[in-house]
Design a protein around this motif. Structure first.
Motif, mmCIF file in Angstrom:
data_model
loop_
_atom_site.group_PDB
_atom_site.id
_atom_site.type_symbol
_atom_site.label_atom_id
_atom_site.label_comp_id
_atom_site.label_asym_id
_atom_site.label_seq_id
_atom_site.Cartn_x
_atom_site.Cartn_y
_atom_site.Cartn_z
ATOM 1 N N THR A 179 4.308 8.359 -1.874
ATOM 2 C CA THR A 179 4.780 8.467 -0.412
ATOM 3 C C THR A 179 6.278 8.446 -0.233
ATOM 4 N N ASP A 180 6.807 7.715 -1.151
ATOM 5 C CA ASP A 180 8.314 7.701 -1.397
ATOM 6 C C ASP A 180 8.920 8.867 -1.489
ATOM 7 N N ASN A 185 0.902 -1.297 -0.039
ATOM 8 C CA ASN A 185 -0.147 -0.009 -0.056
ATOM 9 C C ASN A 185 0.818 1.241 0.016
ATOM 10 N N VAL A 186 2.114 1.330 -0.172
ATOM 11 C CA VAL A 186 2.992 2.251 -0.260
ATOM 12 C C VAL A 186 3.162 2.707 -1.733
ATOM 13 N N HIS A 210 7.599 4.427 6.425
ATOM 14 C CA HIS A 210 6.457 3.710 5.816
ATOM 15 C C HIS A 210 6.898 2.241 5.148
ATOM 16 N N ARG A 211 8.152 2.242 5.183
ATOM 17 C CA ARG A 211 8.684 0.786 4.744
ATOM 18 C C ARG A 211 9.044 -0.034 6.063
ATOM 19 N N GLN A 247 8.259 11.460 1.489
ATOM 20 C CA GLN A 247 9.628 11.078 2.456
ATOM 21 C C GLN A 247 10.847 11.418 2.100
ATOM 22 N N ASN A 257 12.611 6.570 5.854
ATOM 23 C CA ASN A 257 11.247 6.201 5.422
ATOM 24 C C ASN A 257 10.500 5.376 6.288
ATOM 25 N N ASN A 272 12.532 0.769 11.062
ATOM 26 C CA ASN A 272 13.058 0.650 9.502
ATOM 27 C C ASN A 272 14.378 1.372 9.575
#
Length: 230
Positions: free
Chosen positions: A150-151, A145-146, A220-221, A154, A218, A214
């Motif tokens: 989003t990347d 879902n990223v 979100h990873r 970040q 980022n 992480n």
């Protein structure tokens, strides 16, 4: 062009020298936080240019830097070849390392460029090379879902904190027209839910799968840590 070809050539993933330096500094700090002892034998698999590897080497007994791209390996040898406890290896040379000889294996920002079967084969290799009780850290895993947006957000946040925002904005424009975007469109990036990659790690014979913070900028990873059972 394959992903290995991409990393073997010139690219603009790092938008400026400052971006590259800050990136590798952060990764080195994160890796060092998982080194279990001052005499540990560590493999950084898929290390890239590893600009701050000297600091990692100072925190462990021996450091293997594994990189698939031949041109990057040559850069690594030129930079770290005189350090007694650093050895630059290819993925094929990892296969030749003694069984049960490593205390820690780290693979940061690697699995997204591997097919599922390639990852399963590497998990088997890593388990064989780790000592009983040795640890595996797989970092920067992308959840399904990223999105690239989003990347990008970040990266911009990291650039703002690191003082290279203008370069990051220009770099995102370059990336939109780059081989990286074309390869990502052609091959995609492998993504995993937490459950799916934890299952693969467990099926490879690892235990005690954990979710530490992480690596890198980022959040979100995902990062996963597991142990070869004693």
């Amino acid at each position: 062009m394959s992903w290995r070809d991409f990393w073997n050539g010139e690219h603009s993933i790092y938008v400026s020298p400052r971006h590259k330096a800050l990136h590798y500094r952060a990764i080195a700090s994160d890796l060092i936080s998982h080194v279990p002892a001052a005499d540990a034998i560590v493999l950084d698999h898929g290390c890239g240019e590893a600009l701050d590897a000297a600091r990692v080497a100072s925190a462990c007994g021996r450091l293997y830097l594994c990189e698939a791209a031949p041109n990057v390996r040559e850069k690594l040898r030129a930079q770290f070849g005189r350090k007694d406890n650093v050895t630059v290896v290819s993925p094929e040379e990892v296969e030749a390392l003694p069984e049960a000889s490593l205390d820690l294996v780290v693979a940061n920002s690697l699995v997204q460029y591997l097919a599922r079967d390639e990852l399963k084969a590497l998990l088997k290799t890593w388990r064989g090379k780790l000592k009983p009780g040795g640890q595996l850290v797989i970092a920067d895993v992308i959840p399904p879902n990223v999105s690239p947006l989003t990347d990008a957000s970040q990266l911009l946040a990291f650039a703002w904190r690191g003082g290279f925002l203008a370069a990051a904005l220009a770099g995102l424009v370059r990336t939109a027209f780059s081989d990286y975007r074309k390869l990502r469109a052609q091959y995609g990036l492998s993504t995993y839910t937490p459950e799916a990659i934890s299952e693969l790690i467990g099926e490879a014979g690892f235990s005690d799968v954990q979710r530490p913070a992480n690596f890198g900028h980022n959040p979100h990873r995902m990062t996963f840590k597991a142990m070869r059972p004693v």
